[in-house]
Motif scaffolding. Structure first.
Motif, mmCIF file in Angstrom:
data_model
loop_
_atom_site.group_PDB
_atom_site.id
_atom_site.type_symbol
_atom_site.label_atom_id
_atom_site.label_comp_id
_atom_site.label_asym_id
_atom_site.label_seq_id
_atom_site.Cartn_x
_atom_site.Cartn_y
_atom_site.Cartn_z
ATOM 1 N N TYR A 132 0.760 -8.441 7.561
ATOM 2 C CA TYR A 132 0.335 -7.057 7.386
ATOM 3 C C TYR A 132 0.700 -6.559 5.993
ATOM 4 N N GLY A 169 1.345 -3.086 4.632
ATOM 5 C CA GLY A 169 1.505 -1.776 5.236
ATOM 6 C C GLY A 169 1.101 -1.867 6.698
ATOM 7 N N PRO A 170 0.275 -0.942 7.203
ATOM 8 C CA PRO A 170 -0.142 -0.998 8.606
ATOM 9 C C PRO A 170 -1.349 -1.905 8.862
ATOM 10 N N ARG A 171 -1.935 -2.461 7.796
ATOM 11 C CA ARG A 171 -3.204 -3.189 7.935
ATOM 12 C C ARG A 171 -2.987 -4.701 7.983
#
Length: 270
Positions: free
Chosen positions: A14, A16-18
């Motif tokens: 990931y 960050g959140p992605r």
């Protein structure tokens, strides 16, 4: 690069959140592309088991991409004077001469055959490769990489064969010291040791007491590199002699060898 997780079917990477990458559980390294120059990113890794459950995220790793290198099409020079030796039956120590570049070298990639298995920063000219098999022949090469992604020709191949038996000494904690103290009527064993010298952080240890696993120790945050310490409860009886030794979980997810064994007697000298 990250440490292996037992029974992981896949790893999800990931930014960050992605989620940006997914690889098989046998892989412990991945390249993330399409990043912006001069930008700070935070990456985490999560393991997914055979039952489909997703494990907790790893500790976040911050990375800053270098500034754009406009019109840089010249690759670094080939790393020279590559050499290596087996370090026990499950690791190899490699070294090479620094490459030069019209700007600067940002990393060196270590290849086993045609596969990249490890990377170190551009200021380093040595690496420790772990997770090897005893009694096996290997061929390693090194390539230099610059900020624009240009990759040098491969170094001369380093060929070596790991010995068929492994005493674990090359990847074991050293200088183990064991003392004891009494607190609130109970006895504790106090340990200190020098972590094994490997690429990456050693965050997990297993402590054996009297020939059996007594406890595991996981360092959060920044793990000690020069000397680690730990204290644990062993009982309330004085005059009991214990045998203790320590081993480390290496960055590739395998256990290193045990340290030398030490003895400590509860209440000794008191």
């Amino acid at each position: 690069m990250w440490s292996a997780t037992a029974r992981a079917e896949t790893y999800e990477v990931y930014r960050g959140p992605r989620k940006v990458k997914e690889v098989l559980g046998s892989e412990h390294m991945v390249d993330v592309t399409r990043l912006r120059p001069a930008t700070v990113y935070v990456f985490t890794v999560r393991a997914r088991g055979a039952d489909g459950r997703l494990g907790p995220p790893s500790r976040g790793v911050r990375a800053r991409t270098p500034a754009a290198a406009a019109d840089d099409h010249r690759a670094p020079t080939r790393p020279a004077a590559a050499r290596g030796r087996a370090a026990g039956s499950r690791a190899a120590q490699l070294s090479w001469s620094a490459s030069t570049d019209d700007r600067y070298v940002v990393s060196y990639d270590v290849h086993q055959g045609g596969t990249k298995i490890h990377s170190v920063g551009g200021g380093r000219t040595a690496a420790v490769v772990t997770g090897l098999r005893p009694g096996t022949s290997y061929s390693f090469t090194v390539r230099a990489r610059d900020a624009a992604g240009n990759v040098s020709p491969a170094s001369p191949a380093v060929r070596l064969t790991t010995p068929g038996t492994d005493d674990g000494r090359a990847m074991a904690p050293t200088s183990l010291r064991a003392t004891g103290h009494r607190e609130d009527g109970a006895y504790y064993v106090d340990l200190s040791w020098v972590p094994p010298r490997v690429d990456g952080e050693v965050t997990e240890y297993e402590i054996h007491l009297d020939g059996r696993r007594a406890t595991s120790l996981v360092f959060g945050g920044s793990a000690p590199r020069d000397r680690a310490t730990y204290s644990f409860y062993v009982g309330r009886a004085a005059g009991v002699t214990h045998r203790v030794r320590v081993r480390a979980m290496l960055p590739d997810g395998t256990w290193g060898g045990f340290s030398a064994e030490r003895t400590v007697t509860t209440g000794a000298g008191k």
